[in-house]
Write an enzyme that holds these catalytic residues in place. Structure first.
Site, mmCIF file in Angstrom:
data_model
loop_
_atom_site.group_PDB
_atom_site.id
_atom_site.type_symbol
_atom_site.label_atom_id
_atom_site.label_comp_id
_atom_site.label_asym_id
_atom_site.label_seq_id
_atom_site.Cartn_x
_atom_site.Cartn_y
_atom_site.Cartn_z
ATOM 1 N N ASP A 25 -17.232 -20.975 -10.333
ATOM 2 C CA ASP A 25 -18.146 -21.569 -9.350
ATOM 3 C C ASP A 25 -19.601 -21.441 -9.795
ATOM 4 O O ASP A 25 -20.415 -22.346 -9.561
ATOM 5 C CB ASP A 25 -17.976 -20.889 -7.989
ATOM 6 C CG ASP A 25 -16.632 -21.196 -7.339
ATOM 7 O OD1 ASP A 25 -15.943 -22.131 -7.800
ATOM 8 O OD2 ASP A 25 -16.266 -20.495 -6.370
ATOM 9 N N GLU A 43 -20.569 -24.098 -12.325
ATOM 10 C CA GLU A 43 -20.854 -25.365 -11.637
ATOM 11 C C GLU A 43 -22.218 -25.317 -10.950
ATOM 12 O O GLU A 43 -22.964 -26.308 -10.964
ATOM 13 C CB GLU A 43 -19.758 -25.670 -10.630
ATOM 14 C CG GLU A 43 -18.431 -26.019 -11.285
ATOM 15 C CD GLU A 43 -17.327 -26.304 -10.294
ATOM 16 O OE1 GLU A 43 -16.392 -27.032 -10.665
ATOM 17 O OE2 GLU A 43 -17.394 -25.800 -9.145
ATOM 18 N N ASP A 93 -20.249 -29.584 -9.557
ATOM 19 C CA ASP A 93 -18.859 -30.019 -9.690
ATOM 20 C C ASP A 93 -18.783 -31.523 -9.919
ATOM 21 O O ASP A 93 -18.055 -32.007 -10.796
ATOM 22 C CB ASP A 93 -18.090 -29.616 -8.434
ATOM 23 C CG ASP A 93 -16.666 -30.134 -8.427
ATOM 24 O OD1 ASP A 93 -15.854 -29.652 -9.237
ATOM 25 O OD2 ASP A 93 -16.366 -31.036 -7.622
#
Length: 226
Positions: A114, A117, A45
């Site tokens: 997610d 990332e 991230d």
């Protein structure tokens, strides 16, 4: 994991892992194993945010901080990452626990986002910042070429509110209709009622805020503003 599927994924990513255990960890949801991808996701991230911010800074030398922040938010938001995941056919590579498999976790935008990332974090640990930056810019090339500063980069809730206010219509209402999952891994479902639409639009996300933004985006599409 199926070697054919994993090799295809690496071709689509444009990167072959030197340490395959990093790739396996990046693809592992916390429902499947104690050695899951959340730490890699945290790392990825931050790297993604830096790479996109740096690219925008050099592409738009006369654009102010506010517009650059909005463009970055558009490029790194969950649904953009989920789009990338679908381009990589990432869903069939995920390692999920039985509950997530049964509930269709391989299609959930939050899990797909997610995992992208986490893959970024994994590539960084497997190589270096120059390699992962080049890879991200390759993934984002078309999106970076197409993005431009302006009102379209405001978040969906803001744009929907401004559209309704400009027509002296009531503001949208957002209602949480379902919360699934455990405290550390929840999925919220929101109904958004908008003047001019006969039925509420639905948005899902890993937080109430993200679900509301997703619902607002669907409303904008139905109003043909997106």
């Amino acid at each position: 994991m199926n070697p054919i599927v994993i090799n295809r994924l690496q071709r689509k990513l444009g990167y072959t892992f030197n340490h395959q255990e990093l790739l396996q960890q990046a693809l592992t949801h916390r429902s499947a194993s104690s050695k899951h991808n959340e730490r890699l996701e945290f790392l990825g991230d931050s790297i993604l945010s830096y790479v996109i911010a740096n690219a925008l800074y050099h592409r738009f030398p006369r654009v102010d901080e506010g517009d650059m922040s909005r463009m970055r938010a558009t490029l790194v938001r969950g649904n953009t990452l989920a789009e990338l995941a679908r381009e990589f056919e990432l869903g069939e590579c995920l390692r999920l626990g039985p509950g997530e498999l049964k509930s269709g976790g391989f299609r959930r935008e939050s899990i797909l986002a997610d995992t992208v990332e986490a893959l970024i974090g994994g590539v960084f640990l497997d190589s270096d910042i120059q390699t992962v930056e080049k890879l991200i810019l390759n993934w984002y090339q078309t999106r970076l070429d197409e993005i431009s500063p302006g009102d379209k980069q405001k978040d969906p809730k803001t744009r929907l509110q401004e559209y309704l206010q400009g027509r002296h219509l009531p503001l949208p209402t957002y209602l949480v209709v379902q919360v699934r999952g455990e405290a550390h891994d929840q999925e919220f479902t929101i109904h958004c009622q908008v003047s001019g639409l006969s039925e509420p639009v639905v948005g899902t996300g890993s937080s109430r805020r993200k679900a509301e933004q997703a619902a607002a985006e669907q409303a904008l599409k139905k109003l043909e503003l997106e």
